[in-house]
Motif scaffolding. Sequence first.
Motif, mmCIF file in Angstrom:
data_model
loop_
_atom_site.group_PDB
_atom_site.id
_atom_site.type_symbol
_atom_site.label_atom_id
_atom_site.label_comp_id
_atom_site.label_asym_id
_atom_site.label_seq_id
_atom_site.Cartn_x
_atom_site.Cartn_y
_atom_site.Cartn_z
ATOM 1 N N LEU A 3 96.445 35.200 -65.621
ATOM 2 C CA LEU A 3 97.566 35.104 -65.851
ATOM 3 C C LEU A 3 98.695 35.016 -64.705
ATOM 4 O O LEU A 3 98.691 36.568 -64.130
ATOM 5 N N TYR A 4 99.607 34.014 -63.946
ATOM 6 C CA TYR A 4 99.928 34.424 -62.647
ATOM 7 C C TYR A 4 101.394 34.431 -63.225
ATOM 8 O O TYR A 4 101.974 33.412 -64.235
ATOM 9 N N ASN A 5 102.937 35.953 -63.121
ATOM 10 C CA ASN A 5 104.282 34.629 -64.233
ATOM 11 C C ASN A 5 104.457 34.104 -63.093
ATOM 12 O O ASN A 5 105.602 32.904 -63.298
ATOM 13 N N ASP A 6 104.281 33.650 -61.775
ATOM 14 C CA ASP A 6 105.132 32.360 -60.826
ATOM 15 C C ASP A 6 104.136 31.897 -59.447
ATOM 16 O O ASP A 6 103.206 32.464 -60.094
ATOM 17 N N ILE A 7 104.132 31.005 -59.123
ATOM 18 C CA ILE A 7 103.164 30.278 -58.308
ATOM 19 C C ILE A 7 103.524 31.237 -56.549
ATOM 20 O O ILE A 7 101.883 31.422 -56.540
ATOM 21 N N LEU A 8 103.742 32.735 -57.077
ATOM 22 C CA LEU A 8 103.987 33.564 -55.626
ATOM 23 C C LEU A 8 102.651 34.588 -55.490
ATOM 24 O O LEU A 8 101.884 34.456 -54.573
ATOM 25 N N GLY A 9 102.117 34.719 -56.941
ATOM 26 C CA GLY A 9 100.870 35.395 -57.312
ATOM 27 C C GLY A 9 99.444 34.656 -56.944
ATOM 28 O O GLY A 9 98.906 35.533 -56.963
ATOM 29 N N THR A 10 99.830 32.912 -56.028
ATOM 30 C CA THR A 10 98.742 32.763 -55.716
ATOM 31 C C THR A 10 98.511 32.167 -54.535
ATOM 32 O O THR A 10 97.941 32.006 -53.883
ATOM 33 N N VAL A 11 99.634 33.952 -53.893
ATOM 34 C CA VAL A 11 99.327 33.776 -52.298
ATOM 35 C C VAL A 11 98.496 34.566 -51.616
ATOM 36 O O VAL A 11 98.090 36.213 -52.741
ATOM 37 N N GLY A 12 97.377 34.244 -51.219
ATOM 38 C CA GLY A 12 96.249 35.234 -50.873
ATOM 39 C C GLY A 12 95.166 35.124 -51.388
ATOM 40 O O GLY A 12 94.686 34.187 -51.345
ATOM 41 N N ASN A 13 94.301 35.931 -51.003
ATOM 42 C CA ASN A 13 92.446 36.241 -51.159
ATOM 43 C C ASN A 13 92.333 35.657 -51.006
ATOM 44 O O ASN A 13 91.623 34.164 -52.081
ATOM 45 N N GLY A 40 100.379 26.834 -50.573
ATOM 46 C CA GLY A 40 101.663 26.007 -49.558
ATOM 47 C C GLY A 40 100.601 25.302 -48.733
ATOM 48 O O GLY A 40 101.193 24.437 -47.692
ATOM 49 N N LYS A 41 99.521 25.563 -49.034
ATOM 50 C CA LYS A 41 98.092 24.493 -48.082
ATOM 51 C C LYS A 41 98.435 25.505 -46.389
ATOM 52 O O LYS A 41 97.257 24.596 -45.709
ATOM 53 N N SER A 42 98.806 26.717 -46.113
ATOM 54 C CA SER A 42 98.884 26.976 -45.308
ATOM 55 C C SER A 42 99.150 29.102 -45.328
ATOM 56 O O SER A 42 98.911 29.630 -46.050
ATOM 57 N N VAL A 43 98.201 29.132 -43.914
ATOM 58 C CA VAL A 43 98.640 30.699 -43.767
ATOM 59 C C VAL A 43 100.262 30.641 -44.270
ATOM 60 O O VAL A 43 100.458 32.399 -44.000
ATOM 61 N N SER A 71 111.185 26.046 -37.998
ATOM 62 C CA SER A 71 109.893 25.744 -38.259
ATOM 63 C C SER A 71 109.259 24.260 -38.046
ATOM 64 O O SER A 71 109.503 23.524 -37.443
ATOM 65 N N SER A 72 107.762 24.675 -38.054
ATOM 66 C CA SER A 72 107.231 23.240 -36.787
ATOM 67 C C SER A 72 106.830 22.330 -38.906
ATOM 68 O O SER A 72 106.171 21.290 -38.870
ATOM 69 N N GLY A 73 106.946 23.085 -39.765
ATOM 70 C CA GLY A 73 106.743 22.437 -41.090
ATOM 71 C C GLY A 73 105.703 23.681 -42.049
ATOM 72 O O GLY A 73 106.547 23.488 -43.330
ATOM 73 N N ASN A 74 104.739 24.234 -41.558
ATOM 74 C CA ASN A 74 104.378 24.902 -42.596
ATOM 75 C C ASN A 74 104.396 26.190 -43.160
ATOM 76 O O ASN A 74 105.051 26.420 -44.032
ATOM 77 N N THR A 75 105.631 27.150 -42.276
ATOM 78 C CA THR A 75 106.005 27.888 -42.111
ATOM 79 C C THR A 75 107.772 27.666 -42.915
ATOM 80 O O THR A 75 108.193 28.432 -44.189
ATOM 81 N N GLY A 76 107.800 26.467 -43.069
ATOM 82 C CA GLY A 76 109.474 26.035 -43.887
ATOM 83 C C GLY A 76 108.829 25.588 -44.657
ATOM 84 O O GLY A 76 109.694 25.555 -46.319
ATOM 85 N N ILE A 77 108.233 25.159 -44.952
ATOM 86 C CA ILE A 77 106.648 24.667 -46.610
ATOM 87 C C ILE A 77 106.865 26.111 -47.350
ATOM 88 O O ILE A 77 107.323 26.203 -48.669
ATOM 89 N N ILE A 81 108.560 27.146 -51.051
ATOM 90 C CA ILE A 81 108.449 27.642 -52.245
ATOM 91 C C ILE A 81 109.324 28.732 -52.705
ATOM 92 O O ILE A 81 109.111 28.820 -53.852
ATOM 93 N N VAL A 82 109.092 29.625 -51.688
ATOM 94 C CA VAL A 82 109.604 31.289 -52.406
ATOM 95 C C VAL A 82 111.285 31.238 -52.684
ATOM 96 O O VAL A 82 111.785 31.852 -53.392
ATOM 97 N N SER A 83 111.842 29.851 -52.085
ATOM 98 C CA SER A 83 112.904 30.189 -52.280
ATOM 99 C C SER A 83 113.872 29.682 -53.655
ATOM 100 O O SER A 83 114.262 29.740 -53.592
#
Length: 359
Positions: A3-13, A40-43, A71-77, A81-83
């Motif tokens: 269980l993650y507290n929010d979506i940011l817990g799923t970044v990485g791994n 966000g579907k990207s690195v 951004s070319s898109g991915n960093t912006g996405i 999400i973080v924002s």
Amino acid sequence: MILYNDILGTVGNTPIVRINKLADHKRKNIFAKLEFFNPGKSVKDRIALNIISEAEAEGKLNKDSIILESSSGNTGIGLSIVSRVKGYPNIIVVDKNCPNEKIKLLKALGATIVMITTEKNDSEDLTERRIEFVNQARDILDHVFVPNQYENPNAPLAHYKHTGQEIINFMEETGIYFKAIFISVGTGGTISGISKRIKEFDPSIQIIGVEPLGSTLFGGEKGPYLQQGPGNYFQPKNLIYHDIDLGIKVSDQDAFNMCRRLALQEGILVGGSSGGVMHSAIDMCNEIAGNVLCVLPDGGEKYLDSIYSDKWLMEKGVVVEQQNINDVHILNIDGLTDYSEFIRKLRGVVLKDEDQGTL
């Protein structure tokens, strides 16, 4: 189950998978780290989270802050999400070359979008013009924080601490050790962070950077290119060459056809930078005595109207190899109740029978 507290817990791994059919003819062990498993579907989710978290820890953000980035898109996405999770409004500056799917995602994620446009060549890189706008906006708007993925040391740090370490953990846990790692190069954060950590672990592992033909990060002639994300006409401060063993270039045609092959043969749907990385790895793997890893930066859902559109590629002058074309077969049912002839021909299409495969 975690269980993650929010979506940011799923970044990485993100997972690493073996590439089977594409590399089989060369009998080489090629593996892929799938960064589209980030939310966000990207690195770029990795640097978005690390940059904002470090800025908060350093007191550079407060309740009135606005996050502003080119951004070319991915960093912006990723930043959007973080924002949303952390409660900051954000402005993302893209340009007219940004795929429409990325614009739709940015809108859905609540970013305020500014699009830079020009009447010049569609394929001209507009990164420097986007940055120029961001720098002026920062001087005019109040309480603005610019992550500056091109220079912020917390971008490569995200890959040093996490992506690079994940690769090391994989090698130690599985006993599968890599002789070379292929990484797409644009802002420099991914390759600089990974390469530093990997070289500390084992200096003999080759780090190979991949950029579009027409980009000048590893020298060469400046020219237009269609790959979104990798490449630049200037050297970002976050691109550190010290731990990079080789820089190579890949054409749009080779990168995009490899995207199609990855989807059709491996079931892996990726963007153009991933296609460029995989093409380069397969092209060079006979020169490498051992396992090869490809870091695939993003997924292909954002490029369905471009890389995966035969019409778009044709308009851009990119030739799609016949085996990479997958048509929709139309059946007009007006006044038709017997589908047997169509079905027999359909079988030929499915089984790739050239004599019976025309509908």
